[in-house]
Design a protein around this motif. Structure first.
Motif: not given
Length: 165
Positions: A60, A63, A95-99, A102
């Motif tokens: 998954d 970071t 890119d972090d789709p949730a944030d 991040r």
């Protein structure tokens, strides 16, 4: 205080020290053979620390800070390893789709291929050990180690532990 009996046992040929050395030598033998085969199969730049880091990244993504925590190394050390994996094409930053603040590190198809090949090579090496020792002896060895090793002892921080971080 030095225990003279223990010192004499080591000097006179005591065998207690051999157990960790034999276990480590077995580990090193497997890892060295794995990496020689991975090089032959198109992954000449993968090093043992890279394998631990790719496992820490996981399916998954993670970071760089998470990779560091999972490996038991500093964020800076993890960042250097991640940068190397990216340079070699085994991972990429996304890119972090949730944030949106991040960045995630994700394995590329090249990285996933290296892990899949590693698993197959480990299966082959285990089969060789079974052929050499006998399947029952190898199964007994694995069972004994599972009995002796605490369930939570399998962690990805071996690279950091061995490196003294």
């Amino acid at each position: 205080m030095v225990d003279d009996k223990k010192v004499n046992q080591v000097v006179d040929g005591g065998k207690g020290y051999e157990l960790p050395l034999l276990l480590f030598a077995g580990f090193r033998t497997l890892i060295d053979r794995l990496h020689a085969e991975l090089a032959r199969q198109g992954h000449p730049d993968v090093r043992p620390a890279h394998g631990f880091a790719m496992q820490a990244i996981g399916p998954d993504g993670a970071t760089a800070s998470e990779v560091g925590r999972r490996l038991g190394v500093s964020k800076q050390a993890a960042g250097k390893t991640v940068d190397r994996l990216i340079a070699l094409g085994y991972a990429a930053r996304t890119d972090d789709p949730a944030d949106a603040r991040r960045k995630l590190v994700r394995l590329t198809p090249h990285g996933i291929d290296a892990l899949r090949r590693s698993a197959a090579v480990f299966d082959e090496l285990r089969a060789e050990w079974a052929a050499t020792l006998g399947a029952d002896r190898l199964t007994d060895l694995e069972s004994a180690l599972r009995t002796l090793v605490p369930p939570d002892a399998f962690r990805l921080d071996a690279a950091g532990w061995l490196g003294g971080s």
